[in-house]
Design an enzyme around this catalytic site. Structure first.
Site, PDB file in Angstrom:
ATOM      1  NE  ARG A  88      -4.287   0.147   2.321  1.00  0.00           N
ATOM      2  CZ  ARG A  88      -5.206  -0.792   2.402  1.00  0.00           C
ATOM      3  NH1 ARG A  88      -4.905  -2.039   2.241  1.00  0.00           N
ATOM      4  NH2 ARG A  88      -6.446  -0.457   2.588  1.00  0.00           N
ATOM      5  NE  ARG A 123     -16.787  -2.850   3.515  1.00  0.00           N
ATOM      6  CZ  ARG A 123     -15.528  -2.651   3.178  1.00  0.00           C
ATOM      7  NH1 ARG A 123     -14.927  -3.471   2.346  1.00  0.00           N
ATOM      8  NH2 ARG A 123     -14.874  -1.627   3.661  1.00  0.00           N
TER       9      ARG A 123
HETATM   10  P1  AP5 Z   1      -8.539  -3.077   4.143  1.00  0.00           P
HETATM   11  O1  AP5 Z   1      -9.402  -4.023   4.861  1.00  0.00           O
HETATM   12  O2  AP5 Z   1      -7.548  -3.617   3.145  1.00  0.00           O
HETATM   13  O3  AP5 Z   1      -9.493  -1.982   3.486  1.00  0.00           O
HETATM   14  P2  AP5 Z   1      -9.467  -1.216   2.099  1.00  0.00           P
HETATM   15  O4  AP5 Z   1      -8.338  -1.317   1.180  1.00  0.00           O
HETATM   16  O5  AP5 Z   1      -9.802   0.162   2.518  1.00  0.00           O
HETATM   17  O6  AP5 Z   1     -10.440  -1.983   1.224  1.00  0.00           O
HETATM   18  P3  AP5 Z   1     -11.856  -2.510   1.596  1.00  0.00           P
HETATM   19  O7  AP5 Z   1     -11.795  -3.806   2.284  1.00  0.00           O
HETATM   20  O8  AP5 Z   1     -12.660  -1.413   2.229  1.00  0.00           O
HETATM   21  O9  AP5 Z   1     -12.474  -2.651   0.143  1.00  0.00           O
HETATM   22  P4  AP5 Z   1     -12.371  -3.813  -0.940  1.00  0.00           P
HETATM   23  O10 AP5 Z   1     -11.661  -3.238  -2.126  1.00  0.00           O
HETATM   24  O11 AP5 Z   1     -11.878  -5.069  -0.362  1.00  0.00           O
HETATM   25  O12 AP5 Z   1     -13.917  -3.887  -1.303  1.00  0.00           O
HETATM   26  P5  AP5 Z   1     -15.012  -5.023  -1.049  1.00  0.00           P
HETATM   27  O13 AP5 Z   1     -14.756  -6.159  -1.938  1.00  0.00           O
HETATM   28  O14 AP5 Z   1     -15.201  -5.264   0.398  1.00  0.00           O
HETATM   29  O15 AP5 Z   1      -7.717  -2.193   5.178  1.00  0.00           O
HETATM   30  C1  AP5 Z   1      -8.324  -1.616   6.307  1.00  0.00           C
HETATM   31  C2  AP5 Z   1      -7.305  -0.788   7.072  1.00  0.00           C
HETATM   32  O16 AP5 Z   1      -6.240  -1.654   7.516  1.00  0.00           O
HETATM   33  C3  AP5 Z   1      -6.599   0.304   6.277  1.00  0.00           C
HETATM   34  O17 AP5 Z   1      -7.333   1.492   6.233  1.00  0.00           O
HETATM   35  C4  AP5 Z   1      -5.274   0.423   7.038  1.00  0.00           C
HETATM   36  O18 AP5 Z   1      -5.441   1.158   8.215  1.00  0.00           O
HETATM   37  C5  AP5 Z   1      -4.981  -1.015   7.419  1.00  0.00           C
HETATM   38  N1  AP5 Z   1      -4.148  -1.709   6.435  1.00  0.00           N
HETATM   39  C6  AP5 Z   1      -4.490  -2.805   5.688  1.00  0.00           C
HETATM   40  N2  AP5 Z   1      -3.493  -3.168   4.884  1.00  0.00           N
HETATM   41  C7  AP5 Z   1      -2.481  -2.289   5.117  1.00  0.00           C
HETATM   42  C8  AP5 Z   1      -1.188  -2.141   4.586  1.00  0.00           C
HETATM   43  N3  AP5 Z   1      -0.704  -2.951   3.640  1.00  0.00           N
HETATM   44  N4  AP5 Z   1      -0.422  -1.114   5.049  1.00  0.00           N
HETATM   45  C9  AP5 Z   1      -0.878  -0.285   6.005  1.00  0.00           C
HETATM   46  N5  AP5 Z   1      -2.099  -0.380   6.552  1.00  0.00           N
HETATM   47  C10 AP5 Z   1      -2.895  -1.373   6.108  1.00  0.00           C
HETATM   48  O19 AP5 Z   1     -16.297  -4.241  -1.630  1.00  0.00           O
HETATM   49  C11 AP5 Z   1     -16.851  -3.123  -0.958  1.00  0.00           C
HETATM   50  C12 AP5 Z   1     -18.378  -3.191  -0.935  1.00  0.00           C
HETATM   51  O20 AP5 Z   1     -18.900  -3.047  -2.240  1.00  0.00           O
HETATM   52  C13 AP5 Z   1     -18.957  -4.516  -0.413  1.00  0.00           C
HETATM   53  O21 AP5 Z   1     -20.124  -4.239   0.297  1.00  0.00           O
HETATM   54  C14 AP5 Z   1     -19.275  -5.315  -1.685  1.00  0.00           C
HETATM   55  O22 AP5 Z   1     -20.346  -6.207  -1.486  1.00  0.00           O
HETATM   56  C15 AP5 Z   1     -19.653  -4.192  -2.651  1.00  0.00           C
HETATM   57  N6  AP5 Z   1     -19.214  -4.450  -4.017  1.00  0.00           N
HETATM   58  C16 AP5 Z   1     -18.017  -4.969  -4.426  1.00  0.00           C
HETATM   59  N7  AP5 Z   1     -17.944  -5.001  -5.770  1.00  0.00           N
HETATM   60  C17 AP5 Z   1     -19.132  -4.484  -6.224  1.00  0.00           C
HETATM   61  C18 AP5 Z   1     -19.674  -4.232  -7.538  1.00  0.00           C
HETATM   62  N8  AP5 Z   1     -18.974  -4.543  -8.646  1.00  0.00           N
HETATM   63  N9  AP5 Z   1     -20.907  -3.682  -7.604  1.00  0.00           N
HETATM   64  C19 AP5 Z   1     -21.604  -3.374  -6.497  1.00  0.00           C
HETATM   65  N10 AP5 Z   1     -21.166  -3.583  -5.242  1.00  0.00           N
HETATM   66  C20 AP5 Z   1     -19.930  -4.121  -5.106  1.00  0.00           C
HETATM   67 MG    MG Z   2     -11.338  -5.694   1.615  1.00  0.00          MG
END
Ligand code: AP5
Ligand code: MG
Length: 210
Positions: A88, A123
């Site tokens: 990241r 979500r």
């Molecule tokens: P993390 O859990 O990795 O969160 P993020 O990157 O912010 O990503 P999300 O999990 O929110 O989204 P996603 O892309 O996985 O989407 P999803 O598939 O769930 O990290 C959380 C925290 O941890 C960070 O903020 C940081 O503090 C820390 N962290 C983690 N890794 C780190 C690192 N390497 N370095 C430093 N800190 C770190 O989809 C989202 C929603 O949309 C769901 O409800 C889903 O059902 C819906 N959805 C998905 N696709 C579609 C579609 N095509 N159409 C309609 N709805 C959809």
């Molecule tokens: Mg995720």
């Protein structure tokens, strides 16, 4: 295949990582999920990570790199893995290169910020097994209950609208530069993830040759 999924918060990395994982039979490694588990269990690095996560900020590179190193050393990663949420920052990507980990492809799922805001506000995540839902696009059969294990499907704390704005800012400042980093290595491929989950999965599976 060793794969990185890149994309803004809520772009669908977790959703698509699950699809790839079951098609290619390689594990999904989500640093976010590992960190949330550590917070829940109150471990030492969980305590360190919590404040940053709740604020929509990144956890420090040394903590996350340590977690990742341990995880990819495990047996189930021998035939490949999908990194969901790592690297990241540029230092995290450099650490991966310095570990001698060969990455085959970096897949960016591109979604506009406005779409992301609606996806994250709707979500719901199971407190027990981590399964992900969306109140409109992928609802649970019974409101508030996980289809898979019956646990409570709740909103993630960092999905509050003001925290989502911070997470997007963090993404654009610290993570988006990785597109250039991997473009230069000739590994970057971008798919647009604005459409439905199914439509995006088709593009994603094609991109990874599944
Ligand atoms: P993390 O859990 O990795 O969160 P993020 O990157 O912010 O990503 P999300 O999990 O929110 O989204 P996603 O892309 O996985 O989407 P999803 O598939 O769930 O990290 C959380 C925290 O941890 C960070 O903020 C940081 O503090 C820390 N962290 C983690 N890794 C780190 C690192 N390497 N370095 C430093 N800190 C770190 O989809 C989202 C929603 O949309 C769901 O409800 C889903 O059902 C819906 N959805 C998905 N696709 C579609 C579609 N095509 N159409 C309609 N709805 C959809
Ligand atoms: Mg995720």
């Amino acid at each position: 295949m060793n794969l990185i999924l890149l994309g803004a918060p809520g772009a669908g990395k977790g959703t698509q990582a699950e699809v790839i994982s079951s098609n290619l039979n390689i594990p999904q490694i989500s640093t976010g999920n590992i960190l949330r588990e550590a917070v829940k269990n109150g471990t030492e690095y969980g305590l360190k990570a919590k404040a940053a996560m709740d604020a929509g900020d990144l956890v420090s590179d040394d903590v996350v790199i340590g977690i990742l190193k341990d995880r990819i050393a495990r047996d189930d990663c021998k035939n490949g893995f999908i990194l969901d949420g790592f690297p990241r920052t540029v230092p995290q990507a450099e650490a991966l290169d310095n570990m001698g980990v060969q990455i085959d492809k970096v897949l960016e799922i591109h979604v506009e910020d406005e779409t992301i805001k609606s996806r994250l506000s709707g979500r719901r995540v199971c407190e027990d097994c981590g399964a992900t839902y969306h109140i409109e696009f992928n609802p649970t059969k019974t409101e508030g209950k996980c289809d898979k294990c019956g646990g409570n499907a709740v909103q993630r704390k960092d999905d509050a609208p003001e925290t989502v704005i911070e997470r997007l800012k963090t993404y654009h400042e610290k993570t988006a530069p990785l597109k250039d980093y991997y473009e230069k290595q000739g590994k970057l491929e971008t798919v647009v993830g604005q459409d439905t989950v199914e439509a995006t999965s088709k593009l994603v599976l094609k991109a990874v040759g599944a």
